[in-house]
Design a protein around this motif. Structure first.
Motif, mmCIF file in Angstrom:
data_model
loop_
_atom_site.group_PDB
_atom_site.id
_atom_site.type_symbol
_atom_site.label_atom_id
_atom_site.label_comp_id
_atom_site.label_asym_id
_atom_site.label_seq_id
_atom_site.Cartn_x
_atom_site.Cartn_y
_atom_site.Cartn_z
ATOM 1 N N LEU A 76 4.507 -101.327 50.787
ATOM 2 C CA LEU A 76 4.305 -100.238 50.659
ATOM 3 C C LEU A 76 2.922 -99.927 49.800
ATOM 4 C CD1 LEU A 76 7.779 -98.850 50.002
ATOM 5 C CD2 LEU A 76 6.424 -98.186 52.110
ATOM 6 N N LEU A 77 2.817 -100.930 48.854
ATOM 7 C CA LEU A 77 1.562 -100.864 48.235
ATOM 8 C C LEU A 77 0.243 -101.317 48.814
ATOM 9 C CD1 LEU A 77 2.969 -103.026 44.625
ATOM 10 C CD2 LEU A 77 2.314 -100.650 45.062
ATOM 11 N N ALA A 78 0.588 -102.233 49.885
ATOM 12 C CA ALA A 78 -0.611 -102.453 50.610
ATOM 13 C C ALA A 78 -0.912 -101.183 51.210
ATOM 14 C CB ALA A 78 -0.222 -103.223 51.726
ATOM 15 N N VAL A 79 0.104 -100.268 51.713
ATOM 16 C CA VAL A 79 -0.426 -98.949 52.569
ATOM 17 C C VAL A 79 -1.013 -98.180 51.578
ATOM 18 C CG1 VAL A 79 0.558 -97.128 53.767
ATOM 19 C CG2 VAL A 79 1.629 -99.317 54.192
ATOM 20 N N VAL A 80 -0.679 -98.219 50.199
ATOM 21 C CA VAL A 80 -1.253 -97.097 49.141
ATOM 22 C C VAL A 80 -2.658 -97.615 48.879
ATOM 23 C CG1 VAL A 80 -0.939 -96.360 46.795
ATOM 24 C CG2 VAL A 80 1.013 -96.740 48.098
ATOM 25 N N VAL A 81 -2.694 -98.918 48.700
ATOM 26 C CA VAL A 81 -4.019 -99.392 48.569
ATOM 27 C C VAL A 81 -5.249 -98.914 49.738
ATOM 28 C CG1 VAL A 81 -5.611 -101.479 48.130
ATOM 29 C CG2 VAL A 81 -3.601 -101.245 46.888
ATOM 30 N N ALA A 82 -4.675 -99.567 50.888
ATOM 31 C CA ALA A 82 -5.506 -99.114 51.918
ATOM 32 C C ALA A 82 -5.717 -97.658 52.168
ATOM 33 C CB ALA A 82 -4.764 -99.419 53.171
ATOM 34 N N SER A 83 -4.712 -96.945 51.844
ATOM 35 C CA SER A 83 -5.142 -95.228 51.718
ATOM 36 C C SER A 83 -6.117 -94.824 50.924
ATOM 37 C CB SER A 83 -3.688 -94.649 51.436
ATOM 38 O OG SER A 83 -2.587 -94.845 52.333
ATOM 39 N N PHE A 84 -6.309 -95.357 49.806
ATOM 40 C CA PHE A 84 -7.274 -95.172 48.847
ATOM 41 C C PHE A 84 -8.565 -95.932 48.858
ATOM 42 C CE2 PHE A 84 -3.528 -93.159 46.795
ATOM 43 C CZ PHE A 84 -3.881 -91.997 46.652
ATOM 44 N N VAL A 122 -1.077 -105.851 57.230
ATOM 45 C CA VAL A 122 -0.470 -104.465 57.258
ATOM 46 C C VAL A 122 -1.937 -103.722 56.358
ATOM 47 C CG1 VAL A 122 0.762 -103.094 55.605
ATOM 48 C CG2 VAL A 122 1.794 -104.790 56.987
ATOM 49 N N TYR A 123 -2.468 -104.268 55.293
ATOM 50 C CA TYR A 123 -3.637 -103.704 54.699
ATOM 51 C C TYR A 123 -4.716 -103.263 55.653
ATOM 52 C CZ TYR A 123 -7.779 -103.007 52.061
ATOM 53 O OH TYR A 123 -8.920 -102.441 51.565
ATOM 54 N N SER A 124 -5.098 -104.360 56.645
ATOM 55 C CA SER A 124 -6.011 -104.122 57.654
ATOM 56 C C SER A 124 -5.626 -103.099 58.618
ATOM 57 C CB SER A 124 -6.180 -105.400 58.350
ATOM 58 O OG SER A 124 -7.174 -105.357 59.447
ATOM 59 N N ALA A 125 -4.576 -102.982 59.119
ATOM 60 C CA ALA A 125 -3.959 -101.798 60.143
ATOM 61 C C ALA A 125 -4.157 -100.813 59.416
ATOM 62 C CB ALA A 125 -2.459 -102.307 60.519
ATOM 63 N N PHE A 126 -3.524 -100.360 58.085
ATOM 64 C CA PHE A 126 -3.576 -99.109 57.453
ATOM 65 C C PHE A 126 -4.769 -98.776 57.056
ATOM 66 C CE2 PHE A 126 0.873 -99.337 57.720
ATOM 67 C CZ PHE A 126 1.413 -98.192 57.968
ATOM 68 N N SER A 127 -5.617 -99.633 56.970
ATOM 69 C CA SER A 127 -7.308 -99.263 56.543
ATOM 70 C C SER A 127 -7.904 -98.800 57.630
ATOM 71 C CB SER A 127 -7.880 -100.407 55.911
ATOM 72 O OG SER A 127 -9.167 -100.258 55.560
ATOM 73 N N HIS A 128 -7.575 -99.678 58.789
ATOM 74 C CA HIS A 128 -8.415 -99.042 59.952
ATOM 75 C C HIS A 128 -7.687 -97.738 60.263
ATOM 76 C CE1 HIS A 128 -10.245 -99.320 63.927
ATOM 77 N NE2 HIS A 128 -10.639 -100.657 63.565
ATOM 78 N N GLY A 129 -6.534 -97.502 60.201
ATOM 79 C CA GLY A 129 -5.970 -96.196 60.576
ATOM 80 C C GLY A 129 -6.483 -95.069 59.508
ATOM 81 N N VAL A 130 -6.477 -95.225 58.382
ATOM 82 C CA VAL A 130 -6.918 -94.258 57.376
ATOM 83 C C VAL A 130 -8.444 -93.858 57.741
ATOM 84 C CG1 VAL A 130 -7.830 -93.997 54.967
ATOM 85 C CG2 VAL A 130 -5.662 -95.183 55.480
#
Length: 328
Positions: free
Chosen positions: A19-27, A211-219
């Motif tokens: 979840l933290l990886a998702v938050v970091v990727a979002s910001f 996960v960080y890469s996937a959500f970073s790309h998604g953001v």
């Protein structure tokens, strides 16, 4: 402090890290050349993960699975037939309730193999056939390396643009490292098992990176403009429904097939799980980069729900089991 410590002890810190990886990727999403470098790192990480899977899965256990074909065949049938049928049923939910990509993510999670560690752990807590759980979970993951890509191609191919060219990528990033791990396990497995904490940290770190890469790309592609709180709540409800149906089905199926209590526990615990550790890296190989983030979101939600629900069920089954006779 007692209650606080008990709560802390029950927290799944791996899920918290995800979840933290998702938050970091979002910001702080990566862009440009940094994103290209991260893609290379993800390819290496996925290869490393499947190499470790190959090292850890004893080939003998997969062969032994053929001996108790009714039990392990039942687990495979639930994992790769019943679950996908439920995933297809979810597609009937209106897109006004759940966005199209999230529905595809729900379908994707139903195509994945079972977990290994949690399936075995919950079987043990429920006082089931632990040896059977080891074989069933291992065989599920072994089969999943082949069956999951085939199911994704057949059921998701048209929706996500799965191309024939992807077969070569699957072979290089998933099958080749896995086979290499199997071939080298007789020499490497003792070291891996002796340094379990180190290898666990590295493979979990690899999943976090993916996960960080996937959500970073998604953001960067606007993932959070298509997902709102209502959609997430709907996904949570659907995950609960799917899990409830599978738990009920495996419970009834075990009795209909005349399995012993210990084997019914195996079917219940191994048949109801979906692997986050395998699913996330598989998603990066099998799905378009732009949609990976949103499509693994249902898997992350389902993972946490299955852990909570099955932990409660396993504990109650273990408490209700007849005590084993004392050895003389």
């Amino acid at each position: 402090m007692g209650p606080v410590r008990r709560v802390v002890a029950r927290v799944d810190w791996f899920v918290v890290s995800l979840l933290l990886a998702v938050v970091v990727a979002s910001f702080f999403p990566v862009r440009g050349q940094a994103a290209e470098g991260l893609e290379v790192a993800v390819v290496v990480a996925v290869g490393w993960l499947f190499f470790l899977y190959g090292v850890r899965l004893p080939t003998k256990e997969a062969v032994d699975a053929l001996r108790d074909w009714r039990l392990h065949g039942s687990v495979l049938a639930v994992t790769f037939i019943v679950f996908p049928l439920l995933g297809l049923a979810v597609q009937l939910v209106p897109s006004s309730v759940v966005p199209h990509d999230l529905k595809l993510g729900l379908l994707f999670l139903t195509l994945l193999p079972s977990t290994v560690q949690s399936s075995i752990a919950f079987t043990s807590i429920a006082r089931g056939n632990v040896a059977g759980a080891v074989v069933a979970a291992s065989f599920s993951n072994l089969a999943g390396v082949v069956l999951t890509p085939l199911l994704v191609a057949g059921l998701l191919g048209g929706a996500v643009g799965f191309a024939v060219d992807s077969i070569g990528t699957i072979g290089l990033q998933l099958l080749a490292p896995f086979v290499a791990g199997q071939l080298l396990r007789r020499w490497i497995a003792p070291w891996v098992l002796a340094h379990k904490r180190l290898t666990t940290l590295t493979d979990r770190g690899s999943v976090l990176l993916v996960v960080y890469s996937a959500f970073s790309h998604g953001v960067v592609d606007g993932i959070w403009t298509t997902v709102d709180v209502g959609s997430v709540v709907a996904v949570v409800v659907l995950c609960c429904v799917v899990l409830a149906v599978v738990l009920t089905f495996t419970s009834v199926l075990g009795k209909k097939l005349g399995f012993s209590r210990a084997d019914r526990v195996v079917l219940l615990m191994c048949g109801s799980k979906k692997s986050l550790a395998s699913g996330v890296p598989m998603a990066t190989v099998l799905l378009p980069a732009a949609s990976v983030g949103i499509m693994v979101l249902p898997l992350m939600i389902f993972h946490q729900i299955q852990l909570i629900v099955c932990a409660v069920i396993a504990r109650r089954m273990g408490d209700a089991a007849e005590p084993e006779p004392a050895r003389t």
